[in-house]
Design a protein around this motif. Sequence first.
Motif, PDB file in Angstrom:
ATOM      1  N   GLY A 267      50.619  42.071  40.292  1.00 57.47           N
ATOM      2  CA  GLY A 267      51.247  41.229  41.298  1.00 57.47           C
ATOM      3  C   GLY A 267      52.078  41.953  42.331  1.00 57.47           C
ATOM      4  O   GLY A 267      52.956  41.353  42.948  1.00 57.47           O
ATOM      5  N   PHE A 268      51.796  43.263  42.561  1.00 57.32           N
ATOM      6  CA  PHE A 268      52.590  43.933  43.584  1.00 57.32           C
ATOM      7  C   PHE A 268      51.794  45.048  44.254  1.00 57.32           C
ATOM      8  O   PHE A 268      50.820  45.570  43.719  1.00 57.32           O
ATOM      9  CB  PHE A 268      53.882  44.517  42.999  1.00 57.32           C
TER      10      PHE A 268
ATOM     11  N   ASP B  51      54.715  44.794  56.353  1.00 55.92           N
ATOM     12  CA  ASP B  51      54.493  44.181  55.041  1.00 55.92           C
ATOM     13  C   ASP B  51      53.244  43.295  55.056  1.00 55.92           C
ATOM     14  O   ASP B  51      53.275  42.122  54.697  1.00 55.92           O
ATOM     15  CB  ASP B  51      55.728  43.377  54.630  1.00 55.92           C
TER      16      ASP B  51
ATOM     17  N   SER C  54      51.549  42.039  51.053  1.00 52.77           N
ATOM     18  CA  SER C  54      52.160  41.311  49.940  1.00 52.77           C
ATOM     19  C   SER C  54      51.838  39.820  49.953  1.00 52.77           C
ATOM     20  O   SER C  54      51.772  39.185  48.897  1.00 52.77           O
ATOM     21  CB  SER C  54      53.672  41.536  49.923  1.00 52.77           C
ATOM     22  N   ARG C  55      51.625  39.222  51.127  1.00 53.98           N
ATOM     23  CA  ARG C  55      51.321  37.780  51.161  1.00 53.98           C
ATOM     24  C   ARG C  55      49.994  37.496  50.478  1.00 53.98           C
ATOM     25  O   ARG C  55      49.860  36.511  49.742  1.00 53.98           O
ATOM     26  CB  ARG C  55      51.288  37.286  52.613  1.00 53.98           C
ATOM     27  N   ASP C  56      49.006  38.345  50.716  1.00 58.14           N
ATOM     28  CA  ASP C  56      47.710  38.171  50.071  1.00 58.14           C
ATOM     29  C   ASP C  56      47.823  38.379  48.568  1.00 58.14           C
ATOM     30  O   ASP C  56      47.227  37.625  47.785  1.00 58.14           O
ATOM     31  CB  ASP C  56      46.702  39.152  50.670  1.00 58.14           C
ATOM     32  N   VAL C  57      48.592  39.380  48.140  1.00 59.02           N
ATOM     33  CA  VAL C  57      48.790  39.616  46.706  1.00 59.02           C
ATOM     34  C   VAL C  57      49.489  38.425  46.069  1.00 59.02           C
ATOM     35  O   VAL C  57      49.144  38.003  44.956  1.00 59.02           O
ATOM     36  CB  VAL C  57      49.581  40.922  46.477  1.00 59.02           C
ATOM     37  N   ALA C  58      50.466  37.858  46.766  1.00 60.73           N
ATOM     38  CA  ALA C  58      51.161  36.679  46.247  1.00 60.73           C
ATOM     39  C   ALA C  58      50.214  35.508  46.044  1.00 60.73           C
ATOM     40  O   ALA C  58      50.426  34.670  45.156  1.00 60.73           O
ATOM     41  CB  ALA C  58      52.292  36.279  47.191  1.00 60.73           C
ATOM     42  N   ALA C  59      49.146  35.451  46.850  1.00 61.92           N
ATOM     43  CA  ALA C  59      48.145  34.388  46.722  1.00 61.92           C
ATOM     44  C   ALA C  59      47.041  34.758  45.740  1.00 61.92           C
ATOM     45  O   ALA C  59      45.989  34.113  45.708  1.00 61.92           O
ATOM     46  CB  ALA C  59      47.546  34.075  48.091  1.00 61.92           C
TER      47      ALA C  59
ATOM     48  N   GLY D 150      45.116  42.259  48.202  1.00 67.30           N
ATOM     49  CA  GLY D 150      45.917  42.840  49.271  1.00 67.30           C
ATOM     50  C   GLY D 150      45.189  43.945  50.017  1.00 67.30           C
ATOM     51  O   GLY D 150      45.774  44.646  50.834  1.00 67.30           O
TER      52      GLY D 150
ATOM     53  N   ALA E  84      41.876  36.226  47.104  1.00 64.40           N
ATOM     54  CA  ALA E  84      43.053  35.351  47.144  1.00 64.40           C
ATOM     55  C   ALA E  84      42.632  33.883  47.072  1.00 64.40           C
ATOM     56  O   ALA E  84      41.495  33.519  47.363  1.00 64.40           O
ATOM     57  CB  ALA E  84      43.845  35.604  48.428  1.00 64.40           C
TER      58      ALA E  84
ATOM     59  N   SER F  58      45.479  33.717  54.483  1.00 65.91           N
ATOM     60  CA  SER F  58      46.901  33.842  54.782  1.00 65.91           C
ATOM     61  C   SER F  58      47.131  34.525  56.132  1.00 65.91           C
ATOM     62  O   SER F  58      46.323  35.367  56.557  1.00 65.91           O
ATOM     63  CB  SER F  58      47.607  34.690  53.711  1.00 65.91           C
TER      64      SER F  58
END
Length: 368
Positions: A109-110, A131, A134-139, A143, A356, A360
């Motif tokens: 997750g990072f 940055d 990180s938004r794609d990884v969060a979804a 990433g 994802a 995003s």
Amino acid sequence: MPQTLFIGLMSGTSTDGVDAVLADFSTPDRPCILASSSLAMPDALRREFLALNITGPDELLRSSLAGNALAELYAGATRTLLTQANLGPDKICAIGAHGQTVRHDPAAGFTIQINAPALLAERTGIAVVADFRSRDVAAGGQGAPLVPAFHHALFSHSEARAVLNLGGIANVTLLSPDGDIRGFDTGPANVLMDLWVQHKTGVAYDAQGSWASTGQANQTLLDFLLRSEPWFELAPPKSTGRDLFNWKWLMQRLDAFEGPPLADNDIQATLQQLTAATIAHGIKRYAPDTRDVLVCGGGALNDGLIRDLQRVLPCPLRTTADFGVPVQLVEALAFAWLAWAHVNGYRAGLPKVTGARHASILGCTYPA
């Protein structure tokens, strides 16, 4: 403020320097490069970034200082672009600054790109978009790779096409005539070859594959390297980096290899063929109808690697320079485009590429 002028700054897995582009996106799918620059990474900063790829003391302090140093380098590159184009910072909508990846573990997750975008905005007087991953990884995504939407905008064609970036890691974008976009990392491009030639000869990289050309690739070692790494057989979406393909990975396999002793240049030639073989495997398996491959990145200047690729690919190779974008500026231009996409609310994070849950808008803005 005009909304069409953007700067892209990229320092990739090879950590050899910063590429910078100033482009006009009045026509987003046909950007006009107004200025470009490349700055070598200072040796001390390069060593620090490589050291930060593994656990060590005072990582938080060291990464913060490295981020500040990178921002100063980025700021210098930006000033060079503005001088070339005879423009003031008030004419630039935003800078897209990728930062330096030191850890990448989307399964946990990072992903970490060392950067100091607030300092860059302060030094340049220009808004900074940073940055991006990180938004794609969060979804739930990888990433990476982030550039397929950009490749589609610039290089889509009436026939199936692949766009291949040869940086430290190789990534491929698969473009279909129907508009479908896929992409994934295929494995090492230059990273293992650079590590080996640096260790054995002291030079930073094997220019044009000249050292590899004096050796003979060993098929037994190549087969062993391919068999020994499960990641190669993973289905997309997938991404990788120095977290996996590093000095430890290489030495473990060379130590475990039970074939005859090989000369150092034979190992270099084999690593070059490993890059070509894994790229060809990905294209043949997931885009067998590909009619041509456009190559970019520093590896596009490695004549030996290009010859190896042409031997194992069933379609012709061309470079992005044939379409007006120099091979070493494609990724910097991509991050200028990603900054444009962020400012204009375009969702450049593609689920079909990264896995994802949804598309995003990538990046966040640090105002001027």
